[in-house]
Structures are given as C-alpha cells and as structure tokens.
Design a protein around this motif. Structure first.
Motif: not given
Length: 752
Positions: A542-544, A579-586, A588-596
C-alpha cells in the motif's frame, strides 16, 4: 488474558467521607489491557483534567459512586443497588458493573463529599468533563441544572447549594437514546456488530470540584498569528469590574519573558521575539500565565501553554494546491483513530494508556491522526501537543445517512439545533490546542445536511483552521479539501485549483491474533490476512502505491486504523494494545519515505484510464496456452478497455462485461527493456492473474476501487523483452462490482 481487580473493605477518601464496606472489582470483560490491573478507586484518572487552564486547588471526584438503573420516567430512587467506578461508563468492565442501560432506562448516580476546609472563600464549581448524554444534577436535594451532549464539558456553580461544614450529597441522572435518537453518538449502537460498537452511557470523563474567587477567569482563547509573530489572547471573566486588568506573561525555554497588559474584555497581543514554531518534528510549547488584577492585587491566576503554528492552503513549486504547515508542504500521514478500549470502552484505563497509543504512532513514523467521530478528554490533545501529532477532529455523527448520489438530509429543527449546539461547544472547548489543524463536520454522508452553510459556519467560528466539509462519498465542492475513501486503495481525487486533495480513509487490512481479540471467531476486516508477515507485505505494498500519489497532488492520507475495535481487526495494534501487528521497523521506514521526494511514474504500457486501449477478449474459457505469446486469438472479440459493470466504484467502462470470467490479450512493442522498477498499473474487481509473454507475473486477490500500482518486481522485468510482447489477463468476478484494466508502469525513485 482476563484481569480481575479486587479491593476489599475499602474507604473512598478522595474529597471526603463516603465509606463503602464491601467489594469492588472490575467485571469479567472479554479482553483487558495491561493498564487495567493498575486501576483502583484510589487511582481512577487522578490527573488534572484541564491542562490549558490550570489552578492549584481542585478536588477529584473520580472513584466509587453508588448507582442504580430505573425506568426512564421513574422518580429518584430511594436506594442505590451497586458501586460504580467513575469515570468508566457503566457498560464497561472497569466500571465494575458492565450492564446495558438502553433508551427505556435511566441511570442514577450518587456520592457524598466534603469541601476541603483550607479552600478560600468564594465560589465552588462542579465540573463534568463528559457525560453521555442527557444529564441532570442535584446537590443536597437542590437541582443544579441539566445538560445535553455527550462530548463537551459542563459546569455548575454549586456555591449556594452547599451546606457549610457538612457532608454534601451529589446525585446525577442520565438518559441516553443511543441509536434510537438523532443526537451525535458516533459508533455506538444497542446491538454491536461489524464497524458498530458497544453503547456508552453516563459519566465517562473526570468529575471534579474547583474553588474560584468571586471575580475569576472563565476561559481563554488563544490564536497564534505566525505571520505577525504574535499570540492573540482573549480572556473571558466572571465578576470582573470596570478598571480590572488582564496580565499575560509568556516564557520560552531560554527564560525570555514576553507579556501584555490590558483592560478586561479587550483582546491582548503578546509579541514574541523570533517565534519558535510548533510542528510534529519540533513540538515547541510556550508557557503562559494569565492573571486578573484589581488595584495591583491578583484576584485570580491560571497557568496555560500555547504553540505557534499556521495551517493553511497554498501552492507548491509546481502550482499544486497543498495543505501547508507554517508555510511549507508537509505530507500528513497517520491512522483513523477510534479511541475505544476493551476494558473502558470510551474511557482509557489510565492517562498512561492514553499517551501510549500516541507514542506508538510517533515511533511508527506517523505525524497525524484523524480522531474519528469521537471527541477525547482534553488530556489526549495535551499529549498530541506535547508529542507533536497533528489532529483532524471529526464531529461525532448522528441522525440518518445519505448515499453519495443523494441530496443532503432535511434534518428536523431539533436535530439540527442539537448538532450545531454540540459542534460549537466541541470547537470552543478544543480550539486552543495547536495539534488540532482540521475540523471535519461530516463523515460519509452520516447526518450530512446544509453542507455549504455548516462549512461556512465552522470557518467563521474558527478561521484559524481548515475545514474538511465531508470526509468520503458526498463531496459538495465546499471546504478546503476534496476527501475520498478507498478500501483497500489507495486512491485520490483529481487535483483542484482551490482545494487540496486528500485520502481520508484507506487500507483496513485485517489480522486477528489469537488471545488478543474481543471474540474468538468471526472477526471482521476489510481485507484479511493469516500471518503478521503477510499483513506487513500487504501494508508495504500500500505504501508503495501511495508514495507516487503525493507527486500527483495528494496532501494527506489516513490509514484505517490505530487499533482493532471489538470484532473489527483492522488495527496497527491489537485491541488490548499488547501487540503491534506488523514489523514496526519496516513500517517506520516506509512512512519515512513518504516525506521524501515522490517517485516519478511513467507509462510503459498504458491503461485505458485516460485513453481507450484495444484488447482481444472472451468470456468463455479458452484453450490451454491462451496466455502464450504465439496463441492464435484471431477468433476472440475485440474491444476497448476497461471491461466491467458501470456501477463498479472507480470503473471507467468502455466494454461491458457481466459474466463470471473474462480473458484478455494485448500485444505491445518495446524499443528497450531496460527499466528502473517495473509495476503493474491495475484496477481489478475481483481476483486476477496477469501474464507477460506466458509467464505469470502477478496474482491479485480481492478488489481495488481505483487504479493502483501493484508491485511485480523481478518477475515482470524478467518476462519483458525488446520487440513484441503479449500481456494476458484472467479476471474472475465473485461478488459486488466487476472491472479489469491493466497496464505497466516504470517507477523511478526521485533524487533525494
């Protein structure tokens, strides 16, 4: 794991003398949070409830009250049957009662208290932060007044009803029509199912007492003017006299004092030296002290805070209308936040729990949340101010619905009056929080009426914020943005000259985790997955798809949702927040890209979204090898894409298709097969298999409501070649709408 709390032979000492020789324990709810075990009558939201107007002296009345249920028309009961832990609603486990009330009954509360002996002479105010919905209060048998509204604080001056030196008896009655009424109620229903949740009745936020002098400060209105570098301050007073003055002093972290003095009733301006602006990356807050002064003597004083930030529409360097924060475009991304708790329903078990949700969102790289058809305690907005989270504030919905193609409702005068009364109170109560940047009067046509007038009314009442007239489905061309909902999406409206475009809801990817659900079976999601790994991959996809839409004009996106809620399992977290149901690091990285910088998407093989493309097709099963490049399709029919039923959401139908299956073939020529990152551009409803030169490059399940990028990665690149290529598709319709159109795009990352 179910948590039970037990307090034996307990005395309620907060504020006085109510003794309860007996037992209290949390009810046996289906799911509890880890904070529930810390809740007790002595520790039930003990924090000061009004962070932007603080006085030193106050008395918290949370804790054990007596309660009873009676028919709606019955008089005050002589006896009270049970103990209830305030401020938890009676339907919740943490109330200790966990009973339904319903519109045919009335809920009665009773408790006693003593006014502290060290309180100064003056007036005593009784504050209810929120009671759902119709409340009437008595003190020592004297009626104090009534209030209708489930989401705004209200106050009674109880000075004349007090009995000096004695124990005071407070009684409250509450009636709530829930979904039988037209009043704002949000997601509450008598019979919960799907996206509709357990009803809430009665006190659900803090109850407290406060001593104030005869002449006192009643309210503050703080409006930051970033362009002028000033804070505009209006102070409402009670009992002030001609000649009284208001003194306001602000202090930054470098101990630089700034202030202003003026007569009561006149706005003040505090000029700030080199103002520090509030933003999600730097949530700087100024302290503020406000005094009411008479003849050089301070009569009353309150402590507060404010943030300097500006939210407005503006054009970016490409001339696209954007939502601007402090003069710059910041893509706003975060979840739809329902604000429900398995143990407290509308009420978080503690202030720590309330803060935890926000901290998780910050850690995941979100910079906003949409507070969905609910208004929270003022402390939630305080934490958003402190942590740096933008808030889109919905007005809780009520009354009837309209579909996207239907005209606005004709609400009854009583229904409209109550909606506008409550909306105005909510806005006035929350308007000083810098985190709140957008008001949302209507959601998905629910209760939507007089859209243009309500939009203008909201903007006039608060010109310092943007107005999202209606989120999803029923745009009327009003307000500051065109907001669409796409599940699972993502999607966007076409850019506009005078409004920003936003994705107000999308996603809804579901995963029930055993041991963390409201019920063991039959949980619900917009799109369900079986493992955390599969859910993570789907979310990253979805982020992609979302990222390129920012370059196409999208200003914000809201993912559904922060947590699971009852049987709805679409949360980033489980309902119990364990529980955070997804890989939190992935994430956070995907959300960071949204601001680039967004990637550049170019067409390799165009879809029929803008211009019809010719396909060979058939609706009966073809021979084996139909997807191979050398298959003879000369007997197939020929028609322009896309293919489907015209009532399918987002479909651009040029060839009608209504059978269960369709097979498509199309050839194209490539001069070069060297690309950056290939993806399918596809709109499918429902399941589809896509082949290139006979090789399966993607299996698409479910449906989309718009054209989206479907990452096909190395499979697609390996299948393509210079010269002639064949794109072949099989789509199967299973329920609802049906549509298929496919192309190929190249995604080139923007240079950072």
């Amino acid at each position: 794991m179910k948590t039970r709390l037990l307090i034996l032979s307990m005395m309620l000492t907060i504020g006085g003398t109510l003794c309860c020789h007996g037992q209290w324990q949390a009810a046996d709810g289906p799911l509890m949070t880890r904070w529930a075990q810390e809740v007790s009558p002595e520790k039930a939201h003990p924090e000061y409830p009004r962070p932007q107007m603080v006085r030193d002296k106050w008395l918290n009345l949370n804790g054990l009250w007596e309660c009873t249920l009676a028919t709606r028309e019955a008089d005050r009961p002589e006896t009270f049957d049970e103990w209830i832990l305030v401020p938890f609603p009676i339907e919740s486990a943490l109330s200790g009662v966990m009973k339904k009330v319903g519109p045919d009954n009335r809920l009665w509360y009773r408790r006693t208290f003593k006014v502290p002996a060290d309180w100064p002479a003056g007036r005593v105010l009784l504050h209810f932060e929120a009671v759902d919905w119709d409340a009437t209060a008595w003190l020592n048998g004297q009626e104090l007044g009534s209030h209708r509204g489930g989401y705004d604080p209200f106050t009674f001056d109880i000075t004349k009803a007090l009995k000096p030196g004695r124990e005071q008896e407070l009684v409250l009655s509450v009636w709530d029509p829930t979904d039988d009424g037209t009043q704002p109620r949000g997601k509450q229903v008598k019979e919960p199912k799907g996206i509709w949740y357990t009803s809430v009745t009665g006190i659900w936020q803090t109850v407290w007492l406060e001593p104030v002098p005869e002449a006192s400060i009643g309210a503050l209105e703080m409006v930051p003017d970033v362009d002028a570098g000033v804070l505009r301050l209006s102070v409402e007073t009670s009992g002030a006299q001609k000649g009284d003055t208001i003194k306001a002093v602000s202090m930054a972290e470098d101990d630089v004092f700034m202030g202003s003095v003026g007569p009561v009733g006149k706005p003040l301006e505090i000029k700030l030296k080199e103002p520090k602006l509030w933003s999600p990356d730097s949530p700087f807050l100024y302290d503020l002290k406000v005094e009411l002064i008479r003849n050089d003597r301070t009569l009353d004083a309150v402590d507060s805070y404010f943030g300097m930030r500006k939210i407005a529409l503006g054009k970016d360097k490409d001339g696209i209308t954007r939502i601007m924060l402090n003069g710059r475009f910041l893509f706003q991304y975060g979840p739809l936040d329902q604000g429900w708790w398995p143990d407290g329903l509308y009420t978080a078990p503690s202030d720590e729990a309330l803060r935890y949700d926000l901290e998780v969102l910050k850690d995941l790289g979100c910079n906003m949340l949409r507070k969905h058809v609910k208004v929270e305690p003022r402390r939630l907005y305080y934490w958003c101010d402190k942590l740096g989270l933008l808030v889109w504030q919905d007005m809780p919905s009520g009354d009837k619905y309209i579909r996207g193609n239907e005209p606005d409702l004709k609400r009854s005068p009583e229904s409209a009056q109550q909606f506008e009364l409550e909306l105005g109170r909510v806005m006035d109560n929350l308007r000083n929080h810098p985190s709140i940047v957008i008001w949302v009067p209507f959601n998905e046509g629910w209760g939507q009426y007089d859209t243009g007038r309500i939009t203008d009314w909201v903007r006039k009442r608060d010109p310092s914020r943007l107005v999202n007239s209606t989120s999803g489905w029923t745009d009327r061309g009003t307000g500051d943005m065109n907001d669409v909902h796409r599940y699972p999406g993502p999607g966007r409206p076409e850019p506009e000259a005078d409004r920003a475009i936003v994705l107000g809801e999308f996603g809804g990817l579901g995963l029930p985790l055993e041991g963390h659900t409201w019920q063991a079976e039959k949980n619900w999601g917009y799109r369900s997955y079986k493992t955390r790994e599969d859910l993570t991959e789907a979310y990253i996809s979805l982020m992609h798809r979302l990222h390129p839409m920012i370059g196409e004009g999208l200003s914000a996106a809201v993912y559904t949702q922060t947590t699971d809620v009852e049987i709805e399992v679409n949360g980033l977290m489980t309902y119990d927040r364990a529980v955070v149901k997804m890989d939190a690091k992935r994430l956070a990285e995907a959300h960071r890209r949204l601001h680039g910088p967004p990637p550049v998407v170019s067409q390799v093989v165009p879809t029929s979204q803008q211009e019809a493309q010719s396909w060979r097709y058939r609706t009966t099963k073809p021979d084996e090898g139909w997807q191979q490049p050398d298959h003879d399709d000369s007997s197939w029919q020929e028609g322009p894409g896309g293919f489907g039923a015209k009532d399918t959401p987002g479909a651009i139908v040029r060839t009608e298709w209504k059978s269960p299956d369709i097979w498509l073939r199309r050839s194209f020529t490539l001069d070069d097969a060297d690309f950056n990152e290939l993806s399918l551009m596809v709109h499918h409803d429902e399941d589809a298999q896509v082949y290139v030169n006979g090789r399966l490059v993607a299996e698409l399940t479910g449906y989309t409501t718009d054209y989206v990028l479907a990452h096909a990665g190395k499979k697609l690149a390996a299948a393509l070649k210079k010269g002639r290529n064949v794109l072949a598709v099989h789509c199967r319709q299973t329920r609802g709408g049906q549509y298929i159109d496919v192309g190929i795009s190249d995604v080139k990352p923007a240079e950072e």
